[in-house]
Design an enzyme around this catalytic site. Structure first.
Site, PDB file in Angstrom:
ATOM      1  N   GLU A 113      -3.728  -2.412 -23.649  1.00  0.00           N
ATOM      2  CA  GLU A 113      -4.186  -3.630 -22.982  1.00  0.00           C
ATOM      3  C   GLU A 113      -5.636  -3.515 -22.510  1.00  0.00           C
ATOM      4  O   GLU A 113      -6.389  -4.488 -22.600  1.00  0.00           O
ATOM      5  CB  GLU A 113      -3.244  -3.963 -21.826  1.00  0.00           C
ATOM      6  CG  GLU A 113      -1.871  -4.344 -22.368  1.00  0.00           C
ATOM      7  CD  GLU A 113      -0.942  -4.893 -21.326  1.00  0.00           C
ATOM      8  OE1 GLU A 113      -0.591  -6.086 -21.408  1.00  0.00           O
ATOM      9  OE2 GLU A 113      -0.555  -4.129 -20.427  1.00  0.00           O
ATOM     10  N   GLU A 133       7.029  -2.099 -23.167  1.00  0.00           N
ATOM     11  CA  GLU A 133       7.631  -2.785 -22.021  1.00  0.00           C
ATOM     12  C   GLU A 133       9.017  -3.356 -22.311  1.00  0.00           C
ATOM     13  O   GLU A 133       9.909  -3.306 -21.453  1.00  0.00           O
ATOM     14  CB  GLU A 133       6.690  -3.893 -21.532  1.00  0.00           C
ATOM     15  CG  GLU A 133       5.478  -3.381 -20.775  1.00  0.00           C
ATOM     16  CD  GLU A 133       4.326  -2.978 -21.666  1.00  0.00           C
ATOM     17  OE1 GLU A 133       3.219  -2.732 -21.145  1.00  0.00           O
ATOM     18  OE2 GLU A 133       4.512  -2.918 -22.908  1.00  0.00           O
TER      19      GLU A 133
END
Length: 259
Positions: A113, A133
């Site tokens: 990210e 995630e």
């Protein structure tokens, strides 16, 4: 700073993640210090480019989820400290200067990210990328859902976002997520060479390019086109522009001062 070390190398601010005993897992304290390092890069005029890298075999194995889960459960997100700049560009202004990133080994979750919010990325060929995630009962909240489909392609991104599967450095190169793949151990040298070439370029021009390209991405080409000459008068009136012309006439490399 806690697990974040900064070193000035000419016009380049090298920002090192240094927690290899924990595979550079991101803690809230690390996030805060990384934010402050980017704030320093943005504020100090003698710094022109950031170089983000990590100590050890891996860039990062991910986040310390037990530390972040209580914050995420409250909807608090990433609390950026005063004087800092959010590395994920989800809150507040972005850093106005370019950042080059070098990765190796695991580059998981927050590593991906933050990479999506950098400008040029160099990977060792042993790098493995993943957004894990969905395997942990949550979803990426550091910008992957906003940027991975655009930068990697819709279906490519959905495959990795929705499965948690890992992908290789070769796949990252094929899809444009990284710009160069090198032998392990060479990624920092290669990234530093790119950063130094950026730092040798005209700083006012570099920052104007960032503003224009980011506006085109955020607001669309038509809006950005209407503002493409906004920075030009100030840039052309600068000492750097005069140096650029003079160096062209004299057939030599320009030496820019950022003013």
């Amino acid at each position: 700073m806690s697990h974040i070390e900064t070193t000035v190398e000419g016009y380049v601010l090298a920002i090192k993640v240094n927690r290899p005993d924990k595979l550079n897992a991101l803690s809230p304290e690390m996030y805060s210090d990384l934010s402050l390092a980017l704030g320093r890069l943005d504020r100090e005029p003698e710094l022109r480019v950031g170089l983000l890298h990590a100590e050890g075999k891996h860039f990062s194995s991910g986040v310390e989820l037990d530390k972040w889960a209580p914050l995420f459960a409250k909807g608090e997100g990433f609390p950026c400290p005063e004087g800092g700049i959010d590395p994920f560009a989800l809150s507040g202004p972005r850093c106005s200067k370019p950042v080059v990133m070098a990765v190796q080994g695991y580059c998981y979750t927050w590593g991906v990210e933050i990479m999506l919010n950098t400008d040029v990325r160099i990977a060792a060929d042993d790098t493995r990328f993943a957004l894990l995630e969905v395997k942990r009962g949550i979803y990426p909240c550091g910008g992957a859902t906003l940027r991975l489909p655009e930068q990697m392609g819709w279906a490519n991104a959905q495959r990795y976002l929705l499965t948690g599967d890992a992908w290789s450095a070769a796949e990252a190169l094929r899809t444009g997520l990284v710009q160069e793949v090198v032998t392990p151990g060479e990624q920092l040298r290669a990234a530093r060479a790119v950063a130094e070439r950026m730092a040798a370029a005209a700083p006012l021009g570099v920052r104007a390019i960032l503003r224009s390209t980011r506006q085109a991405r955020a607001d669309g080409e038509a809006v950005a086109a209407a503002h493409v000459f906004d920075d030009m008068p100030a840039v052309m009136a600068s000492e750097d522009a005069k140096e650029g012309v003079q160096s062209f006439v004299e057939r030599r490399d320009a030496v820019f001062k950022g003013r």
